[in-house]
Every structure is written in structure tokens, then in C-alpha cells.
Design a protein around this motif. Structure first.
Motif, PDB file in Angstrom:
ATOM      1  N   UNK A 149       0.830  -1.204   0.000  1.00 22.95           N
ATOM      2  CA  UNK A 149       0.000   0.000   0.000  1.00 22.95           C
ATOM      3  C   UNK A 149       0.862   1.249   0.000  1.00 22.95           C
ATOM      4  N   UNK A 150       0.342   2.302  -0.579  1.00 25.41           N
ATOM      5  CA  UNK A 150       1.012   3.603  -0.538  1.00 25.41           C
ATOM      6  C   UNK A 150       0.478   4.355   0.679  1.00 25.41           C
ATOM      7  N   UNK A 151       1.341   4.662   1.623  1.00 28.16           N
ATOM      8  CA  UNK A 151       0.955   5.364   2.846  1.00 28.16           C
ATOM      9  C   UNK A 151       1.242   6.850   2.665  1.00 28.16           C
ATOM     10  N   UNK A 152       0.218   7.673   2.896  1.00 29.42           N
ATOM     11  CA  UNK A 152       0.352   9.128   2.796  1.00 29.42           C
ATOM     12  C   UNK A 152      -0.155   9.737   4.099  1.00 29.42           C
ATOM     13  N   UNK A 153       0.677  10.512   4.755  1.00 32.83           N
ATOM     14  CA  UNK A 153       0.317  11.154   6.023  1.00 32.83           C
ATOM     15  C   UNK A 153      -0.220  10.146   7.042  1.00 32.83           C
ATOM     16  N   UNK A 154       0.396   8.969   7.100  1.00 30.41           N
ATOM     17  CA  UNK A 154       0.024   7.967   8.090  1.00 30.41           C
ATOM     18  C   UNK A 154      -1.199   7.135   7.762  1.00 30.41           C
ATOM     19  N   UNK A 155      -1.752   7.307   6.543  1.00 33.39           N
ATOM     20  CA  UNK A 155      -2.925   6.521   6.154  1.00 33.39           C
ATOM     21  C   UNK A 155      -2.666   5.853   4.817  1.00 33.39           C
TER      22      UNK A 155
END
Length: 143
Positions: free
Chosen positions: A8-14
């Protein structure tokens, strides 16, 4: 059934994880049919056939889509503690032809089959969002 692991691509902890696993049934060498609704992936949906490679420990790792059934995924988070209201909304979605799975009492993943009016489902969720009951996001959308 085996697990297929999707990076998964995690952006800003999500999302809160870097890898999601989904249950899948082997249909050919390195090809699996996804058997549960993903909670975080924006790459696959329920019933997709996916290509895999073998990871370091021999696990099936998602490489790409072999074929898809046209399904879409929407994720819902409910606000507050009114579990009865959440169950009523999930029952409404089931009545409209969707299926769902829960990760917790507040976080659910919804499968919208190809033959279901996606805009009707989103319209319903949008009304509930405007009422402050829930929020939703798209996973993989194919309709």
C-alpha cells in the motif's frame, strides 16, 4: 484459501499499514481469486483474479490484475456510538445489492457489484455523510 499480500502507498500515516493481506483462492499458477473485500487497497476488489509473485518467505505478493468482475469498493467509517444506526445503514446497503465486511464496530468495507448503480450507493452515503453519521472514501472504482 491463501493470503495474497498487497503493498500500500501510505500518505500522512494513512492507511495505518504498509501491506494488506486478502484471502484468495488459487485458480492457476501465481493467479488467485480475491475472496474478501479489501479494507485499504485501491488496486483490487472482491472476485478479482490477481497475478502474484513469490516473496522472500514464499508468500503470494500482488503483482497486477489478471481479470476483474467489474466490482467497486467503498469504505465507511461511522461516527458516534450508535451501533443500531450503523447496522441499519449496512442493512440498507445490503438491500441495494451490496455486501460488506467490518474491520471494527465503526470501519467497514463495502463491495458494489458491477450490476448495481454506483451513483445510487454514493448518493445514499453522501446523504448520511451530510447528516454527520459517517464518512466514506473510494477504494477501487470501476463503474
Amino acid at each position: 484459501m491463501e493470503k495474497v499480500y498487497i503493498e500500500l502507498k501510505v500518505v500522512d500515516g494513512y492507511p495505518p499499514v504498509r501491506v494488506e493481506s486478502v484471502w484468495a483462492e488459487k485458480v492457476a499458477e501465481n493467479v488467485y481469486k480475491v475472496s474478501n473485500i479489501p479494507f485499504y487497497s485501491k488496486q483490487v476488489c472482491l472476485d478479482d483474479e490477481v497475478r502474484t509473485s513469490r516473496g522472500i518467505d514464499g508468500e503470494a505478493v500482488f503483482v497486477g490484475i489478471e481479470s476483474d468482475e467489474g466490482n467497486s469498493t467503498v469504505r465507511i467509517i461511522f461516527f458516534g456510538d450508535n451501533e443500531s444506526l450503523s447496522l441499519l445503514i449496512l442493512a440498507d446497503l445490503s438491500g441495494m445489492g451490496c455486501s460488506w465486511e467490518g474491520l471494527s464496530k465503526k470501519f467497514f468495507s463495502v463491495n458494489v457489484p458491477e450490476n448495481i448503480d454506483f451513483e445510487q450507493i454514493v448518493g445514499y452515503l453522501e446523504k448520511k455523510s451530510e447528516a454527520g453519521v459517517l464518512d466514506y472514501e473510494y477504494g477501487m472504482v470501476r463503474q
